[in-house]
Design a protein around this motif. Structure first.
Motif, PDB file in Angstrom:
ATOM      1  N   PRO A  16      -9.097  11.223   7.694  1.00 51.25           N
ATOM      2  CA  PRO A  16      -8.199  12.190   7.225  1.00 51.25           C
ATOM      3  C   PRO A  16      -6.334  12.065   6.902  1.00 51.25           C
ATOM      4  O   PRO A  16      -5.802  12.453   7.456  1.00 51.25           O
ATOM      5  N   THR A  17      -6.660  11.440   5.698  1.00 55.02           N
ATOM      6  CA  THR A  17      -5.213  11.238   5.107  1.00 55.02           C
ATOM      7  C   THR A  17      -4.946  12.344   4.108  1.00 55.02           C
ATOM      8  O   THR A  17      -6.013  13.151   3.655  1.00 55.02           O
ATOM      9  N   PRO A  18      -3.848  12.588   3.068  1.00 51.47           N
ATOM     10  CA  PRO A  18      -3.673  13.591   2.341  1.00 51.47           C
ATOM     11  C   PRO A  18      -4.912  13.439   1.083  1.00 51.47           C
ATOM     12  O   PRO A  18      -5.407  14.416   0.409  1.00 51.47           O
ATOM     13  N   ASN A  19      -5.094  12.112   0.746  1.00 54.98           N
ATOM     14  CA  ASN A  19      -6.443  11.908  -0.385  1.00 54.98           C
ATOM     15  C   ASN A  19      -7.558  12.243   0.234  1.00 54.98           C
ATOM     16  O   ASN A  19      -8.586  12.902  -0.234  1.00 54.98           O
ATOM     17  N   GLY A  20      -7.821  11.957   1.583  1.00 56.48           N
ATOM     18  CA  GLY A  20      -9.220  11.942   2.231  1.00 56.48           C
ATOM     19  C   GLY A  20      -9.521  13.515   2.275  1.00 56.48           C
ATOM     20  O   GLY A  20     -10.777  13.997   2.022  1.00 56.48           O
ATOM     21  N   VAL A  21      -8.453  14.114   2.804  1.00 50.39           N
ATOM     22  CA  VAL A  21      -9.072  15.701   3.139  1.00 50.39           C
ATOM     23  C   VAL A  21      -9.045  16.263   2.006  1.00 50.39           C
ATOM     24  O   VAL A  21      -9.940  17.623   2.132  1.00 50.39           O
ATOM     25  N   LYS A  22      -8.774  16.017   0.812  1.00 52.27           N
ATOM     26  CA  LYS A  22      -9.042  16.667  -0.301  1.00 52.27           C
ATOM     27  C   LYS A  22     -10.646  17.048  -0.655  1.00 52.27           C
ATOM     28  O   LYS A  22     -11.038  17.918  -0.756  1.00 52.27           O
ATOM     29  N   ALA A  23     -11.473  15.994  -0.176  1.00 53.41           N
ATOM     30  CA  ALA A  23     -12.645  16.013  -0.392  1.00 53.41           C
ATOM     31  C   ALA A  23     -13.293  16.637   0.766  1.00 53.41           C
ATOM     32  O   ALA A  23     -14.282  17.394   0.545  1.00 53.41           O
ATOM     33  N   THR A  50     -12.028   3.934   8.109  1.00 55.39           N
ATOM     34  CA  THR A  50     -10.741   3.575   8.223  1.00 55.39           C
ATOM     35  C   THR A  50      -9.839   2.964   7.247  1.00 55.39           C
ATOM     36  O   THR A  50     -10.708   2.223   6.458  1.00 55.39           O
ATOM     37  N   LEU A  51      -8.615   2.981   7.391  1.00 50.09           N
ATOM     38  CA  LEU A  51      -8.125   2.151   6.309  1.00 50.09           C
ATOM     39  C   LEU A  51      -7.832   0.627   6.647  1.00 50.09           C
ATOM     40  O   LEU A  51      -7.235  -0.111   5.710  1.00 50.09           O
ATOM     41  N   ALA A  52      -8.479   0.590   7.636  1.00 51.19           N
ATOM     42  CA  ALA A  52      -8.546  -1.202   8.031  1.00 51.19           C
ATOM     43  C   ALA A  52      -9.284  -1.947   6.915  1.00 51.19           C
ATOM     44  O   ALA A  52     -10.442  -1.561   6.583  1.00 51.19           O
ATOM     45  N   ASP A  65     -13.053  -1.890   7.232  1.00 52.58           N
ATOM     46  CA  ASP A  65     -13.774  -0.823   6.709  1.00 52.58           C
ATOM     47  C   ASP A  65     -13.668  -0.639   5.225  1.00 52.58           C
ATOM     48  O   ASP A  65     -14.545  -1.096   4.517  1.00 52.58           O
ATOM     49  N   VAL A  66     -12.446  -0.473   4.755  1.00 50.59           N
ATOM     50  CA  VAL A  66     -12.194  -0.263   3.082  1.00 50.59           C
ATOM     51  C   VAL A  66     -12.617  -1.531   2.470  1.00 50.59           C
ATOM     52  O   VAL A  66     -12.757  -1.353   1.056  1.00 50.59           O
ATOM     53  N   LYS A  67     -12.419  -2.836   3.025  1.00 52.95           N
ATOM     54  CA  LYS A  67     -12.591  -3.859   2.231  1.00 52.95           C
ATOM     55  C   LYS A  67     -14.054  -4.735   2.647  1.00 52.95           C
ATOM     56  O   LYS A  67     -14.299  -5.708   2.323  1.00 52.95           O
ATOM     57  N   ASN A  88     -12.539  -0.276  -5.670  1.00 52.36           N
ATOM     58  CA  ASN A  88     -11.186  -0.159  -5.381  1.00 52.36           C
ATOM     59  C   ASN A  88     -10.807  -0.123  -4.177  1.00 52.36           C
ATOM     60  O   ASN A  88      -9.431   0.494  -3.757  1.00 52.36           O
ATOM     61  N   ASN A  89     -11.800  -0.017  -3.086  1.00 50.99           N
ATOM     62  CA  ASN A  89     -11.440  -0.049  -1.682  1.00 50.99           C
ATOM     63  C   ASN A  89     -10.390   1.077  -1.227  1.00 50.99           C
ATOM     64  O   ASN A  89      -9.624   0.885  -0.257  1.00 50.99           O
ATOM     65  N   LYS A  90     -10.575   2.184  -1.657  1.00 54.87           N
ATOM     66  CA  LYS A  90      -9.936   3.208  -1.103  1.00 54.87           C
ATOM     67  C   LYS A  90     -10.697   4.605  -0.912  1.00 54.87           C
ATOM     68  O   LYS A  90     -11.704   4.802  -1.597  1.00 54.87           O
ATOM     69  N   ILE A  91     -10.536   5.209   0.260  1.00 50.89           N
ATOM     70  CA  ILE A  91     -11.124   6.527   0.366  1.00 50.89           C
ATOM     71  C   ILE A  91     -10.430   7.649  -0.278  1.00 50.89           C
ATOM     72  O   ILE A  91      -9.317   7.545  -0.398  1.00 50.89           O
ATOM     73  N   PRO A  92     -11.151   8.732  -0.570  1.00 52.02           N
ATOM     74  CA  PRO A  92     -12.396   9.198  -0.286  1.00 52.02           C
ATOM     75  C   PRO A  92     -13.462   8.546  -1.289  1.00 52.02           C
ATOM     76  O   PRO A  92     -13.287   8.265  -2.464  1.00 52.02           O
ATOM     77  N   ALA A  93     -14.737   8.494  -0.755  1.00 55.24           N
ATOM     78  CA  ALA A  93     -15.868   8.627  -1.771  1.00 55.24           C
ATOM     79  C   ALA A  93     -17.086   9.512  -1.367  1.00 55.24           C
ATOM     80  O   ALA A  93     -17.110   9.665   0.025  1.00 55.24           O
ATOM     81  N   TRP A 100     -16.068   8.027  -6.657  1.00 62.21           N
ATOM     82  CA  TRP A 100     -14.568   7.695  -5.864  1.00 62.21           C
ATOM     83  C   TRP A 100     -13.590   8.281  -6.890  1.00 62.21           C
ATOM     84  O   TRP A 100     -13.878   8.760  -7.956  1.00 62.21           O
ATOM     85  N   GLU A 101     -12.317   8.363  -6.272  1.00 62.87           N
ATOM     86  CA  GLU A 101     -11.087   8.983  -6.955  1.00 62.87           C
ATOM     87  C   GLU A 101     -11.504  10.238  -6.481  1.00 62.87           C
ATOM     88  O   GLU A 101     -12.307  11.018  -6.934  1.00 62.87           O
ATOM     89  N   SER A 102     -10.402  10.654  -5.550  1.00 62.76           N
ATOM     90  CA  SER A 102     -10.455  12.205  -5.229  1.00 62.76           C
ATOM     91  C   SER A 102     -10.421  13.425  -6.209  1.00 62.76           C
ATOM     92  O   SER A 102     -11.122  14.265  -6.169  1.00 62.76           O
ATOM     93  N   GLY A 103      -9.577  12.996  -7.133  1.00 61.77           N
ATOM     94  CA  GLY A 103      -9.715  14.079  -8.376  1.00 61.77           C
ATOM     95  C   GLY A 103     -10.948  14.061  -9.350  1.00 61.77           C
ATOM     96  O   GLY A 103     -11.652  15.298  -9.441  1.00 61.77           O
ATOM     97  N   GLN A 113      -0.826  16.263  -9.707  1.00 63.64           N
ATOM     98  CA  GLN A 113      -1.296  15.644  -8.156  1.00 63.64           C
ATOM     99  C   GLN A 113      -1.581  13.934  -8.416  1.00 63.64           C
ATOM    100  O   GLN A 113      -0.785  13.452  -7.851  1.00 63.64           O
ATOM    101  N   MET A 114      -2.296  13.856  -9.179  1.00 71.23           N
ATOM    102  CA  MET A 114      -3.023  12.728  -9.229  1.00 71.23           C
ATOM    103  C   MET A 114      -2.202  11.374  -9.688  1.00 71.23           C
ATOM    104  O   MET A 114      -2.040  10.378  -9.118  1.00 71.23           O
ATOM    105  N   GLY A 115      -1.333  11.749 -10.677  1.00 71.35           N
ATOM    106  CA  GLY A 115      -0.369  10.909 -11.182  1.00 71.35           C
ATOM    107  C   GLY A 115       1.060  10.872 -10.862  1.00 71.35           C
ATOM    108  O   GLY A 115       1.752   9.937 -10.958  1.00 71.35           O
TER     109      GLY A 115
HETATM  110  N1  LIG Z   1      -6.278   7.496  -6.391  1.00 71.27           N
HETATM  111  C1  LIG Z   1      -6.940   7.523  -5.271  1.00 71.27           C
HETATM  112  C2  LIG Z   1      -6.231   7.048  -4.043  1.00 71.27           C
HETATM  113  C3  LIG Z   1      -6.974   6.951  -2.863  1.00 71.27           C
HETATM  114  C4  LIG Z   1      -5.930   6.396  -1.783  1.00 71.27           C
HETATM  115  O1  LIG Z   1      -4.805   5.954  -2.129  1.00 71.27           O
HETATM  116  N2  LIG Z   1      -6.585   6.144  -0.273  1.00 71.27           N
HETATM  117  C5  LIG Z   1      -5.820   5.509   0.658  1.00 71.27           C
HETATM  118  C6  LIG Z   1      -5.692   6.385   1.951  1.00 71.27           C
HETATM  119  S1  LIG Z   1      -4.704   7.744   1.290  1.00 71.27           S
HETATM  120  C7  LIG Z   1      -6.636   4.252   1.073  1.00 71.27           C
HETATM  121  O2  LIG Z   1      -7.762   4.254   1.082  1.00 71.27           O
HETATM  122  N3  LIG Z   1      -6.138   3.261   1.273  1.00 71.27           N
HETATM  123  C8  LIG Z   1      -6.693   1.975   1.812  1.00 71.27           C
HETATM  124  C9  LIG Z   1      -5.953   0.698   1.070  1.00 71.27           C
HETATM  125  O3  LIG Z   1      -5.453   0.808   0.169  1.00 71.27           O
HETATM  126  O4  LIG Z   1      -6.576  -0.427   1.618  1.00 71.27           O
HETATM  127  C10 LIG Z   1      -7.941   8.879  -4.950  1.00 71.27           C
HETATM  128  O5  LIG Z   1      -6.938   9.927  -5.136  1.00 71.27           O
HETATM  129  O6  LIG Z   1      -8.901   8.848  -4.234  1.00 71.27           O
END
Ligand SMILES: N[C@@H](CCC(=O)N[C@@H](CS)C(=O)NCC(=O)O)C(=O)O
Length: 232
Positions: free
Chosen positions: A27-34, A51-53, A56-58, A68-73, A88-91, A122-124
């Motif tokens: 539940p981060t600002p990007n995660g909660v969009k989805a 989690t962002l640990a 998990d993400v890696k 790209n190791n980032k949530i959400p997906a 993936w990519e919230s947008g 928002q995204m950029g």
């Molecule tokens: N542009 C991506 C950004 C996603 C993003 O930055 N996610 C962060 C949490 S808000 C994340 O997963 N960070 C983990 C990391 O970078 O290792 C999107 O909008 O989906």
């Protein structure tokens, strides 16, 4: 035919119900969009806490879905042509879910492109700039002796807020009707509080944005999405 079981991520986060959309988020600002979008559309889904640990993400399983190791997906088992779709990519997730349901992307081509425009804003802009503000103001970067990077992102956040504040005069929602642009932007306005940065960007002087964020947070689907998946 591909099935959900063909996605290696399901080995680390097994689906309880493989027929519904699988959300991998925190539940981060990007995660909660989805999660907010899934709640707003009423689509059935199952949320997995990623989690962002690095564990998990890696992890190899998460990277198999999002290199790209980032949530959400997400994985939609019933994607285009009835085949599973990983995304993936919230947008991109917001646009996909809006097109799948025919909701929250405007009723006319003009409104649709306006929704895309503010989503890209928002995204950029808002997301990356506020994210850097968080780093330089609240997290590790706040200890840097050189304050120029911090000031740069404070200034940029102020500039973006001024753009939005002016635009929101006389508007309830960014493009008139509630849309994925709101679902993308409002969680980032809320994040300023989490960063302890409201005062430094003069949040309280933005009366249109203060009212807008309250309006957004009043929505039951938003309240549910903000705590999904649970942090615990
Ligand atoms: N542009 C991506 C950004 C996603 C993003 O930055 N996610 C962060 C949490 S808000 C994340 O997963 N960070 C983990 C990391 O970078 O290792 C999107 O909008 O989906």
């Amino acid at each position: 035919m591909t099935t959900l079981a063909d996605f290696p991520i399901t080995q680390k986060w097994p689906p309880a119900n493989p027929d519904v959309i699988q959300l991998y988020a925190f539940p981060t600002p990007n995660g909660v969009k989805a999660s907010i979008m899934l709640e707003e559309t009423g689509l059935p889904y199952e949320a997995h806490k990623v989690t962002l640990a690095d564990a998990d993400v890696k992890s190899a399983e998460f990277l198999s879905l999002n290199p790209n190791n980032k949530i959400p997906a997400i994985i939609d088992p019933d994607g285009p042509g009835g085949e599973p779709l990983g995304l993936w990519e919230s947008g991109a997730i917001l646009i996909y879910l809006a097109e799948k349901t025919g909701k929250f992307m405007g009723d006319s081509p003009t409104q649709k492109y306006a929704t895309h425009q503010w989503l890209m804003f928002q995204m950029g802009g808002v997301g990356p700039m506020f994210g850097q503000l968080g780093f330089f103001y609240k997290f590790a970067g706040s200890e840097y002796e050189d304050k120029r990077p911090q000031q740069r992102y404070i200034n940029e956040a102020k500039r973006l807020l001024a753009v939005l504040e002016k635009h929101m005069e006389g508007h309830d929602w960014v493009t008139g009707a509630y849309s994925i642009a709101d679902i993308a932007i409002a969680p980032w306005l809320r994040a300023l509080d989490f960063y302890g940065a409201r005062d430094v960007v003069g949040w309280g002087n933005h009366k249109n944005l203060v009212a807008y964020l309250d309006r957004f947070l009043d929505r039951p689907a938003v309240q549910k999405g903000l705590v999904t998946p649970s942090r615990d």
